[in-house]
Motif scaffolding. Structure first.
Motif, PDB file in Angstrom:
ATOM      1  N   ALA A 188       0.832  -1.206   0.000  1.00  6.38           N
ATOM      2  CA  ALA A 188       0.000   0.000   0.000  1.00  6.38           C
ATOM      3  C   ALA A 188       0.867   1.257   0.000  1.00  6.38           C
ATOM      4  O   ALA A 188       0.547   2.243  -0.662  1.00  6.38           O
ATOM      5  CB  ALA A 188      -0.924  -0.006   1.212  1.00  6.38           C
ATOM      6  N   GLY A 232       2.069   2.270  -3.384  1.00 10.61           N
ATOM      7  CA  GLY A 232       1.059   2.610  -4.378  1.00 10.61           C
ATOM      8  C   GLY A 232       0.233   1.474  -4.915  1.00 10.61           C
ATOM      9  O   GLY A 232      -0.432   1.635  -5.936  1.00 10.61           O
ATOM     10  N   GLY A 233       0.248   0.332  -4.266  1.00 12.63           N
ATOM     11  CA  GLY A 233      -0.569  -0.779  -4.734  1.00 12.63           C
ATOM     12  C   GLY A 233      -2.054  -0.510  -4.526  1.00 12.63           C
ATOM     13  O   GLY A 233      -2.448   0.205  -3.604  1.00 12.63           O
ATOM     14  N   SER A 234      -2.873  -1.082  -5.382  1.00 10.19           N
ATOM     15  CA  SER A 234      -4.322  -0.910  -5.235  1.00 10.19           C
ATOM     16  C   SER A 234      -4.826  -1.762  -4.070  1.00 10.19           C
ATOM     17  O   SER A 234      -4.119  -2.640  -3.565  1.00 10.19           O
ATOM     18  CB  SER A 234      -5.023  -1.320  -6.526  1.00 10.19           C
ATOM     19  OG  SER A 234      -4.916  -2.711  -6.721  1.00 10.19           O
ATOM     20  N   LEU A 235      -6.060  -1.518  -3.693  1.00  8.79           N
ATOM     21  CA  LEU A 235      -6.650  -2.293  -2.608  1.00  8.79           C
ATOM     22  C   LEU A 235      -6.712  -3.770  -2.967  1.00  8.79           C
ATOM     23  O   LEU A 235      -6.455  -4.641  -2.125  1.00  8.79           O
ATOM     24  CB  LEU A 235      -8.049  -1.756  -2.292  1.00  8.79           C
ATOM     25  CG  LEU A 235      -8.797  -2.420  -1.154  1.00  8.79           C
ATOM     26  CD1 LEU A 235      -8.022  -2.282   0.144  1.00  8.79           C
ATOM     27  CD2 LEU A 235     -10.175  -1.816  -1.013  1.00  8.79           C
ATOM     28  N   PHE A 236      -7.018  -4.062  -4.215  1.00  9.43           N
ATOM     29  CA  PHE A 236      -7.060  -5.455  -4.668  1.00  9.43           C
ATOM     30  C   PHE A 236      -5.683  -6.104  -4.572  1.00  9.43           C
ATOM     31  O   PHE A 236      -5.550  -7.228  -4.095  1.00  9.43           O
ATOM     32  CB  PHE A 236      -7.587  -5.521  -6.106  1.00  9.43           C
ATOM     33  CG  PHE A 236      -7.697  -6.914  -6.636  1.00  9.43           C
ATOM     34  CD1 PHE A 236      -8.686  -7.764  -6.192  1.00  9.43           C
ATOM     35  CD2 PHE A 236      -6.783  -7.388  -7.567  1.00  9.43           C
ATOM     36  CE1 PHE A 236      -8.788  -9.055  -6.674  1.00  9.43           C
ATOM     37  CE2 PHE A 236      -6.872  -8.675  -8.050  1.00  9.43           C
ATOM     38  CZ  PHE A 236      -7.878  -9.512  -7.603  1.00  9.43           C
ATOM     39  N   GLN A 237      -4.645  -5.398  -5.013  1.00  8.03           N
ATOM     40  CA  GLN A 237      -3.286  -5.942  -4.937  1.00  8.03           C
ATOM     41  C   GLN A 237      -2.873  -6.183  -3.496  1.00  8.03           C
ATOM     42  O   GLN A 237      -2.269  -7.210  -3.175  1.00  8.03           O
ATOM     43  CB  GLN A 237      -2.298  -4.987  -5.599  1.00  8.03           C
ATOM     44  CG  GLN A 237      -2.435  -4.891  -7.089  1.00  8.03           C
ATOM     45  CD  GLN A 237      -1.586  -3.767  -7.660  1.00  8.03           C
ATOM     46  OE1 GLN A 237      -1.305  -2.781  -6.986  1.00  8.03           O
ATOM     47  NE2 GLN A 237      -1.187  -3.933  -8.914  1.00  8.03           N
ATOM     48  N   VAL A 238      -3.187  -5.259  -2.630  1.00  8.82           N
ATOM     49  CA  VAL A 238      -2.841  -5.399  -1.206  1.00  8.82           C
ATOM     50  C   VAL A 238      -3.525  -6.626  -0.617  1.00  8.82           C
ATOM     51  O   VAL A 238      -2.888  -7.431   0.080  1.00  8.82           O
ATOM     52  CB  VAL A 238      -3.231  -4.122  -0.430  1.00  8.82           C
ATOM     53  CG1 VAL A 238      -3.122  -4.333   1.065  1.00  8.82           C
ATOM     54  CG2 VAL A 238      -2.365  -2.952  -0.861  1.00  8.82           C
TER      55      VAL A 238
END
Length: 102
Positions: free
Chosen positions: A77, A80-86
């Motif tokens: 996070a 800069g990762g998205s919520l889905f990636q996290v």
């Protein structure tokens, strides 16, 4: 001694109502103090974090895998990762560590 659950629900409802209504009725002017404004701005985030963190540590079979996934999620996070990636990376970390721990 018998406890009446309806009294507990009533008291909880009154307290919840007062917490929401009192600021609206007592504070009519705009809050200009920077400290109070910033404090009120961060209250929802802190409350969510305080409620979520213990559940994160208890959600898996071991605290070590939960903590590792939590750290991985924070790092993804932060960069800069998205919520889905996290969420996916945290789940993968828990899955892999649980396979090796158990």
């Amino acid at each position: 001694m018998q406890h009446n659950v309806y009294i507990y629900i009533l008291v909880m409802g009154i307290v919840t109502y007062l917490i929401r209504v009192l600021p609206l009725t007592l504070i009519r002017k705009e809050i200009k103090n920077r400290f109070i404004r910033s404090f009120l701005y961060y209250v929802p985030y802190v409350t969510l974090a305080v409620m979520t963190f213990p559940a994160i540590l208890d959600a898996t079979g071991s605290t070590a895998s939960a903590l590792a996934a939590f750290i991985a999620a924070i790092l993804i996070a932060w960069f800069g990762g998205s919520l889905f990636q996290v969420a996916v990376i945290a789940c993968v970390v828990v899955f892999v560590l649980e396979m090796f721990i158990c």
